[in-house]
Write a protein that holds these residues in place. Structure first.
Motif, mmCIF file in Angstrom:
data_model
loop_
_atom_site.group_PDB
_atom_site.id
_atom_site.type_symbol
_atom_site.label_atom_id
_atom_site.label_comp_id
_atom_site.label_asym_id
_atom_site.label_seq_id
_atom_site.Cartn_x
_atom_site.Cartn_y
_atom_site.Cartn_z
ATOM 1 N N ALA A 153 0.829 -1.206 0.000
ATOM 2 C CA ALA A 153 0.000 0.000 0.000
ATOM 3 C C ALA A 153 0.864 1.256 0.000
ATOM 4 O O ALA A 153 0.674 2.167 -0.826
ATOM 5 N N ALA A 154 1.832 1.294 0.890
ATOM 6 C CA ALA A 154 2.661 2.500 1.009
ATOM 7 C C ALA A 154 3.489 2.735 -0.249
ATOM 8 O O ALA A 154 3.638 3.874 -0.706
ATOM 9 N N MET B 70 1.593 2.519 7.946
ATOM 10 C CA MET B 70 2.606 3.361 8.588
ATOM 11 C C MET B 70 3.745 2.486 9.112
ATOM 12 O O MET B 70 4.908 2.761 8.901
ATOM 13 N N ARG B 71 3.375 1.417 9.783
ATOM 14 C CA ARG B 71 4.363 0.541 10.414
ATOM 15 C C ARG B 71 5.296 -0.074 9.362
ATOM 16 O O ARG B 71 6.510 -0.087 9.529
ATOM 17 N N PHE B 72 4.722 -0.582 8.268
ATOM 18 C CA PHE B 72 5.541 -1.306 7.297
ATOM 19 C C PHE B 72 6.076 -0.410 6.188
ATOM 20 O O PHE B 72 7.217 -0.528 5.797
ATOM 21 N N GLU C 99 0.790 9.654 8.651
ATOM 22 C CA GLU C 99 -0.486 9.450 9.333
ATOM 23 C C GLU C 99 -1.659 9.810 8.414
ATOM 24 O O GLU C 99 -2.629 9.073 8.304
ATOM 25 N N GLU C 100 -1.521 10.944 7.724
ATOM 26 C CA GLU C 100 -2.635 11.371 6.882
ATOM 27 C C GLU C 100 -2.815 10.433 5.688
ATOM 28 O O GLU C 100 -3.932 10.093 5.309
ATOM 29 N N THR C 101 -1.683 9.990 5.106
ATOM 30 C CA THR C 101 -1.784 9.043 3.979
ATOM 31 C C THR C 101 -2.485 7.768 4.438
ATOM 32 O O THR C 101 -3.377 7.250 3.755
ATOM 33 N N ALA C 102 -2.108 7.284 5.610
ATOM 34 C CA ALA C 102 -2.722 6.052 6.114
ATOM 35 C C ALA C 102 -4.220 6.263 6.356
ATOM 36 O O ALA C 102 -5.046 5.413 6.005
#
Lengths: 472, 472
Positions: free
Chosen positions: A348-349, A379-381, A386-389
């Motif tokens: 995703a990221a 966020m973790r991986f 924060e906003e993107t997540a």
């Protein structure tokens, strides 16, 4: 065992701390009327909330998903729409005030891939079933919808299953649990359709199946064949329109009987709408090679592709971005079948980093209750912000489904679809206290069934066996 | 003096049952349609024209010749003195499958090969050796295949049922029903009306399209669109066949044409709230005359039913766990005792369905939903206990049923000129102490076996009935 002891033991129980938080808060709320208690007049009634015309959520930490966070701000809701947001909003007299002190407020969560409000999932007898509609089989009373509300989810995309190359038409709904089934529909949402690729449609798991296609090449062929058939169908109707126009203009004395329209074909109608850009396509996809094939088909027949699952999307992020494709994936589901082998939790990221509109979906009644935890994994991986997540489970999903003008962020003029958390939504122990749809409170933990009820019902007593007295 | 079995002395029940058993399958009708009867000194519940406290009914050629308080029996009539008895129109059950062959599992049918349904005009039928698909037979004419055994007719009569509407109980297009009087002598020969309606439901076709509720609804919509077009093509050809391509013969589509034109109603089996709404949406989309059959959850869809044609409400009560909203009720029980409370409340609502519809001003017929006749009447009494006025129940079993089937000119009330389908009661119909004493069907006089006391099961009882206690 008395309840104070019970909660104390839970407190010691390490990983059970979240359950404790739920239990202790809800125990204090026992005096509140229980939503689950059946009224005498309508014993099978669901708990539909009253319509709130003027609601204010005050002093809350607001995560807008579109324009940053407002700490200690107020949201004013009028007639189901967000009317004002800010640190200095005056609350008018007569407003129903929800005290947001210490709470975090996010847009209502949107699940871009769900099968939780429908009585049928797959019309699996044929590989092309564009004529079937999820809206025909919606159900409003599944307990899963209520549980999803308890996880802040407000809008879901009910998709046909992935048994068919061309599946059925989707239904976008809001989780207005307790209202009749026709109240679920998301007014004005663009229609869509499910397409599927890979193992599911070629029936890998069913050796007896004789259904075409049995290979990925066959899937591509069937797609092209179906669209070409729909083009022919459209030409037939165009020709009829010309004939009919001429007949309308001709003299009533000399013209023959009125031309009769071609056969209306519900399957081809849906595919024509796809090519006209009126119906969004959600491609169920896994492998990079078939995703490229889907991009080619989408280009050939002139429609914008939206992908779901897309576990190998990170290999094609630039191609997806260039095609304007959107991608809805799992946070960290991996290896559950051969074509899911190359999945990575950074998917995703990584796609988001390259400019793809990315969402994280559930495809599951269970995950749909905690999509905020799934987003936190990006966020973790992947190191997403924060906003993107947050956007992956709100605004981006709204964009993918074409409903971003109505919902997906906390902006003036949008529907008041809101989740109120007791802590930061991405903190592991946080949970949803209240969920609003169109400004109506559809979930309130103060009146919801509690853990204590469940313990009573199941006659569960905590077993204390470990040396530290923790719950096993 | 002719034999008047209604006047027999009261004998012990055991002896009666025995004598009946000895009579076996032989006909117990005492005359044929040419008989002339004068039923005198009876209380007459005409249903449509009030009550005659002491009156006479004259029957000739199977038809009510005269009814009134001051009728003189004709010289050629056999006079039956019914002092102290009440005569009602015989009941009608619109949900029967009596006399139909038991459908085999899966594909079967026994009517030979048939072309694939819904071909385009000009399209070649597929050569197939497959048998007809059960449940997908809009052109199935029930009147042509009825084989009603005298024992079946008798068990209906024993509960006061004088006519039944026969249609298959499963399938998505089930066929065209027939209304049959409950005579012993090959009831099918004396059919009152055929076709009454096209019977429609939501069952799938196992192993074939449609295999899912999704496909069933899409199939039905496509079929009705096809029928509309077929009707237009046939009409144009009929108006002037010169120079026109002939419309391909298609029995299935031709069976649907009168339905889409509103000449034959569609009876749609729909019980749950959402089924009712789906069915009504189908009727609205195609402008067809649509009657809901079942509506056991009508109390959840009152406003929709109010706006529709009067439904046929069945009393095959569902379990609470089968009702809409139960998942929430079940999931939110507070403690074990709450389960019983909620089950009781749900049962009350289920049995109070007809009462709720009546209170809301919905007119409806009552029907068995396929229950054995004795269970049917027992459940009607439960509906009365739950608040349905007895008079409304009597109307629902007579004139409302006749209206729903379009035979109110012939059946459903005691009026001169109507078919002499009558029942003779000691006491008031549908009250616990009452006793059915005899039946007239098409003017034929029939004995009845008194109903066993409620709760003791009895002949024709459902498998779920408690076994009869045997005293050794």
């Amino acid at each position: 065992m008395t309840i104070p002891n019970f909660t104390r033991h839970l407190a010691l129980a390490g990983r059970h701390a979240i359950a404790l938080a739920a239990a202790s808060v809800t125990l204090q709320a026992q005096a509140a009327p229980a939503a689950g208690q059946a009224g005498a007049a309508e014993p099978l009634a669901l708990p539909a909330p009253a319509a709130g015309t003027l609601v204010a959520i005050t002093n809350a930490n607001i995560m807008t998903a579109s324009h940053g966070n407002i700490m200690g701000g107020t949201i004013l809701i009028r007639n189901g729409k967000i009317a004002e947001i800010g640190a200095n909003v005056t609350v008018p007299a007569g407003a129903q005030v929800i005290d947001g002190r210490g709470k975090w407020v996010t847009p209502g969560i949107i699940d871009a891939h769900s099968h939780s409000a429908n009585e049928g999932i797959n019309e699996g007898s044929q590989s092309v079933t564009a004529e079937v509609r999820m809206e025909d089989v919606l159900r409003q009373d599944g307990i899963s919808l209520y549980r999803q509300l308890a996880g802040g989810t407000t809008t879901v995309n009910i998709l046909h299953g992935s048994a068919n190359t061309i599946g059925g038409q989707n239904a976008i709904i809001k989780l207005r649990f307790g209202l009749p089934v026709d109240s679920l529909k998301f007014a004005g949402a663009p229609p869509g359709i499910k397409f599927a690729l890979g193992e599911n449609v070629r029936r890998t798991s069913n050796a007896q199946s004789t259904r075409y296609p049995r290979s990925r090449q066959g899937v591509e062929d069937l797609l092209r064949e179906s669209f070409i058939g729909a083009q022919e169908y459209q030409r037939e109707w165009d020709a009829y329109a010309t004939t009919k126009a001429a007949w309308d203009k001709a003299s009533a004395r000399t013209r023959g009987p009125a031309p009769i329209a071609p056969r209306k074909d519900l399957e081809k109608d849906a595919l024509v709408e796809v090519m006209q850009g009126k119906r969004l396509v959600y491609w169920h996809s896994y492998r990079a090679d078939e995703i490229l094939m889907a991009l080619r088909i989408s280009k050939e027949f002139g429609f914008k592709p939206n992908f779901t699952h897309i576990l190998e999307g990170y290999k094609l992020a630039d191609e997806l971005a260039a095609a304007g494709a959107t991608a809805s994936t799992f946070a960290d589901m991996w290896g559950y079948k051969l074509e899911a082998w190359d999945a990575i939790p950074h998917n995703a990221a990584l796609m988001a980093e390259r400019g793809v509109n990315v969402t994280i979906n559930s495809d599951s009644d269970e995950r749909a209750r905690r999509l905020y935890q799934e987003a936190a994994k990006a966020m973790r991986f992947g190191g997403a912000s924060e906003e993107t997540a947050l956007r992956m489970i709100t605004l981006n999903a709204a964009i993918q489904m074409g409903i971003e003008k109505q919902t997906g962020s906390i902006d003036v003029g949008k529907d008041a679809d809101i989740a109120i958390f007791n802590g930061h939504p991405f903190a592991p122990a946080s949970r949803v206290d209240m969920t609003l749809i169109d400004g109506r409170v559809f979930f309130d933990r103060n009146t919801a069934p509690t853990l204590e009820w469940l313990m009573q019902l199941m006659r569960i007593r905590p077993r204390i066996t470990s040396e530290d007295g923790g719950l096993r | 003096m002719r034999r008047t079995p209604l006047h027999r002395v009261v004998v012990p029940v055991v002896a009666l049952v025995l004598s009946h058993a000895v009579a076996g399958a032989q006909s117990n009708s005492r005359d044929n349609m040419t008989g002339v009867w004068a039923l005198t000194n009876a209380r007459i519940e005409t249903v449509t024209k009030g009550t005659i406290d002491r009156g006479t009914i004259v029957i000739r050629n199977g038809v009510i010749e005269a009814v009134g308080a001051t009728i003189t029996p004709p010289a050629d009539a056999a006079v039956v003195d019914l002092s102290g008895k009440t005569i009602y129109p015989a009941f009608i059950d619109l949900t029967s499958s009596m006399g139909l062959p038991q459908p085999a599992a899966g594909r079967a049918g026994g009517r030979g090969a048939a072309p694939a349904p819904f071909l385009l005009p000009g399209q070649e039928p597929e050569v197939t050796t497959e048998e007809r698909v059960v449940g997908l037979e809009p052109d199935r004419i029930i009147a042509e295949e009825l084989r009603i055994a005298p024992a079946d007719a008798r068990s209906a009569r024993d509960q006061g049922i004088g006519a039944v509407l026969v249609a298959p109980s499963r399938g998505l297009f089930r066929g065209l029903s027939a209304l049959v009087p409950m005579r012993d002598d090959t009831a099918a020969r004396w059919i009152v009306k055929t076709p009454v309606a096209l019977h429609v439901g939501y069952q799938t076709v196992p192993g074939d399209y449609p295999s899912n509720l999704l496909g069933v609804i899409a199939y039905q919509r496509q079929a009705f669109y096809d029928a509309q077009r077929h009707a237009a093509l046939m009409e144009r050809y009929k108006a002037n066949p010169r120079g026109m391509p002939r419309t391909a013969h298609n029995a299935e589509l031709e069976a649907l044409v009168p339905v889409v034109k509103g000449d034959v109603p569609a009876f749609v089996a729909a019980n749950a709230e959402n089924e009712i709404l789906r069915a009504l949406a189908l009727g609205k989309e195609f402008g067809i005359k649509l009657t809901i059959v079942g509506a056991v959850e009508g109390f959840r869809a009152i406003s929709a039913l109010k706006a529709a044609r009067p439904p046929i409400v069945t009393v095959d009560f569902p379990q609470p766990s089968q009702t809409t909203g139960w998942q929430y009720q079940y999931a939110t029980r507070r403690d074990p005792s709450d389960s019983a409370t909620r089950i009781a409340a749900a049962t009350k609502a289920i049995e109070g369905n007809a009462a709720a519809l009546n209170t809301a001003g919905v007119k409806f017929a009552l029907a068995s939903g396929g229950l054995a006749a004795n269970q049917f009447m027992e459940n009607v009494r439960k509906a009365i206990t739950a608040g349905l006025p007895r008079q409304v129940a009597v109307e629902a079993l007579t004139i409302r049923a006749a209206e729903a089937a379009g035979v109110d000119a012939q059946l459903g009330s005691i009026e001169a000129g109507k078919i002499a389908n009558l029942l003779v009661m000691q006491g008031e119909a549908l009250t616990p102490g009452s006793r059915l004493e005899g039946m007239y069907v098409d003017g034929l006089q029939y004995d009845v076996v008194p109903a066993p006391a409620a709760g003791r099961g009895g002949r024709g009882g459902r498998a779920g009935n408690p076994p009869q206690m045997r005293e050794e």
